[in-house]
Design an enzyme around this catalytic site. Structure first.
Site, mmCIF file in Angstrom:
data_model
loop_
_atom_site.group_PDB
_atom_site.id
_atom_site.type_symbol
_atom_site.label_atom_id
_atom_site.label_comp_id
_atom_site.label_asym_id
_atom_site.label_seq_id
_atom_site.Cartn_x
_atom_site.Cartn_y
_atom_site.Cartn_z
ATOM 1 N N LEU A 237 0.839 -1.201 0.000
ATOM 2 C CA LEU A 237 0.000 0.000 0.000
ATOM 3 C C LEU A 237 0.874 1.251 0.000
ATOM 4 C CD1 LEU A 237 -2.895 1.205 0.238
ATOM 5 C CD2 LEU A 237 -2.556 1.183 2.722
ATOM 6 N N GLY A 240 0.845 8.131 -0.968
ATOM 7 C CA GLY A 240 1.187 9.505 -1.332
ATOM 8 C C GLY A 240 0.461 10.032 -2.558
ATOM 9 N N GLY A 241 -0.384 9.208 -3.173
ATOM 10 C CA GLY A 241 -1.130 9.655 -4.343
ATOM 11 C C GLY A 241 -0.402 9.374 -5.646
ATOM 12 N N ASP A 281 2.183 -0.043 -19.981
ATOM 13 C CA ASP A 281 1.137 0.944 -19.685
ATOM 14 C C ASP A 281 1.656 1.997 -18.717
ATOM 15 O OD1 ASP A 281 -1.423 2.060 -19.912
ATOM 16 O OD2 ASP A 281 -2.084 1.087 -18.076
ATOM 17 N N ASP A 302 0.432 -0.989 -11.313
ATOM 18 C CA ASP A 302 -0.506 -1.393 -12.350
ATOM 19 C C ASP A 302 0.065 -2.416 -13.306
ATOM 20 O OD1 ASP A 302 -2.890 -1.629 -13.557
ATOM 21 O OD2 ASP A 302 -2.696 0.135 -14.819
ATOM 22 N N THR A 321 -6.847 5.853 -24.536
ATOM 23 C CA THR A 321 -5.733 6.514 -23.858
ATOM 24 C C THR A 321 -4.459 6.445 -24.697
ATOM 25 O OG1 THR A 321 -5.150 4.466 -22.723
ATOM 26 C CG2 THR A 321 -6.634 5.946 -21.575
#
Length: 480
Positions: A237, A240-241, A281, A302, A321
């Site tokens: 986890l 910090g974004g 990606d 990801d 995208t």
């Protein structure tokens, strides 16, 4: 925040017998969000929390006393109580502190009460000093989870959703260590449209290889739980974004900070390439930040398993995208065989955005559509936005964003580029990556059956970014 009206509270205490569905005496649970806090099952009608020894939950352990906010805690900082009101049974948090108690980032206010709900986060003294997450055991619904996951983890709030499934916050039972748990339905593992072929065994093979990866700038896979219908991937986890959100909030990074972060990205991606793995990606949403600090450790994430979604779905993602996709992917409409050079192109786009605050290609250009811009490498460096940025940085972007994949710089060569000849930056990077030793961890950990893997195609389309090039002035931030 207004104090709750006292007439709403009925006389008398609420009894456990009034809730026949309760399976045990505990009606709520607090999970620790900070290292100096502990997990707690709530079974009494009221609990007090604070620095004082007389509190039901005193912050008196050594970890709490060493915490930078300890002196800011009040002797009784807050109370949690369960009460029967005219509208039913509710759980209240009452702020008793001088320096504040925060629920989901909002200050309650001394002497004020607030209803707390399932998955609410409680912070003390500072809204970023998160202490607990509250779970309402009467509303927590994990009945659909298999025993294999419930035996090891408690899953709480949803952190995100994507093409391959959802991600939930999980706490390991016993230690309460926090993880991000990716939940992927097996029916997604198919190919060939209507004539679906189950690829579960292949998926597990790929996941096991990814689980063996060990690098400080790559999200770690802690555990993999395979059930007949669902795959649970327990991930490290990071809170910090996303890099994308940080770029939006800052408008753009200053060059020294961008260099520090980008150096970590290149090191991490080169590590993947050395293991025969192509991410495929890479984009700012898939670069996570360990802290809110500008100079922070980054984590690449990801590895989405969407390689195993049918080709039609994957192509829709590509079309949705294209901003970070290499020209060779668009030229072959996503059906070609690609080399790890596609990651180098994507990194070039990310570096462009970090330094300029807007992407190199625009769907607002009137003279050329977006795919044609990318396939032809039609991007520029307008002086009004690039005048303070070094020629070395611009040169590295050009070498990474070379249309001909065979001529594109490799990540090994990128690490020797003049822009990275910055020993102070490298020392900072080493300190972030290896805080305990300050030194490199040595050669990469070997991965069994080294092979070429393409991971990604994302968790669904990224936010649309609007920008412009020659005809319209580029905005200072990518807009969503």
């Amino acid at each position: 925040m207004a104090t709750l009206p006292t007439q709403d509270v009925m006389d008398g205490e609420y009894s456990e017998e009034d809730e026949s569905s309760q399976e045990s005496s505990a009606w709520g649970r607090l999970f620790p969000l900070g290292e100096s806090f502990i997990a707690l099952d709530l079974s009494k009608e009221e609990y007090s929390f604070g620095r004082g020894d007389n509190c039901d939950v005193p912050f008196s352990n050594n970890g709490a006393k060493k915490h930078q906010c300890f002196q800011a805690y009040s002797k009784v900082h807050f109370k949690i109580s369960r009460q029967l009101t005219t509208t039913g049974v509710h759980v209240f948090l009452e702020d008793m502190s001088s320096n504040g108690t925060f629920v989901n980032g909002e200050k309650v206010g001394k002497g004020c009460k607030q209803v707390i709900n399932n998955n609410d986060e409680i912070a003390l003294a500072l809204k970023k000093n998160k202490a607990f997450m509250y779970m309402d055991l009467s509303s927590a619904n994990d009945s659909d989870l298999p025993a294999e996951i419930k035996e090891k983890y408690t899953l709480t709030k949803t952190l995100g959703r994507g093409a391959c499934g959802e991600v939930r916050l999980g706490f390991s039972k016993g230690s309460c260590e926090r993880f991000a748990v990716k939940i992927i339905t097996k029916k997604k593992f198919s190919t060939g449209g209507k004539h679906a072929v189950n690829l579960s065994k292949q998926v597990m093979s790929e996941v096991k290889i990814l689980k063996a990866l060990k690098h400080p700038c790559i999200i770690g896979i802690e555990d993999v739980i395979d059930t007949p219908e669902v795959l649970f991937i327990v991930l490290e986890l990071v809170e910090g974004g996303e890099l994308f959100d940080k770029v939006v909030s800052l408008s753009q990074y200053d060059e020294p900070t961008a260099k520090l972060l980008f150096y970590q990205m290149v090191l991490a991606c080169k590590y993947l390439h050395d293991q025969g793995i192509t991410h495929r990606d890479l984009k700012p949403e898939n670069i996570l930040l360990s802290t809110d600090d500008k100079e922070t450790l980054i984590k690449i994430t990801d590895f989405g398993l969407s390689k195993f979604v049918d080709a039609g779905s994957m192509m829709k993602t590509f079309c949705g995208t294209p901003t970070y996709l290499a020209p060779e992917i668009l030229i072959t409409a996503g059906t070609g065989t690609y080399t790890k050079a596609i990651d180098a192109w994507s990194l070039g786009v990310i570096l462009f955005i970090c330094l300029a605050g807007y992407p190199p290609f625009s769907d607002e250009r009137k003279d050329m559509d977006l795919p044609k811009q990318i396939m032809g490498g039609h991007y520029t460096f307008p002086k009004q936005y690039w005048k303070g940025i070094s020629e070395d940085a611009i040169d590295l972007i050009k070498k990474l964003m070379t249309v001909d994949a065979k001529k594109r710089i490799t990540l090994a060569d990128a690490l020797t580029h003049p822009w990275f000849k910055d020993e102070e930056m490298k020392e900072k990077a080493q300190a972030l990556m290896y805080p305990d030793t300050g030194s490199s961890m040595g050669p990469p950990v070997s991965v069994p059956k080294k092979r070429s893997i393409e991971v990604g195609a994302g968790e669904g389309p990224s936010p649309k970014r609007k920008t412009s090039q020659d005809t319209v002035s580029p905005p200072k931030t990518p807009s969503v």
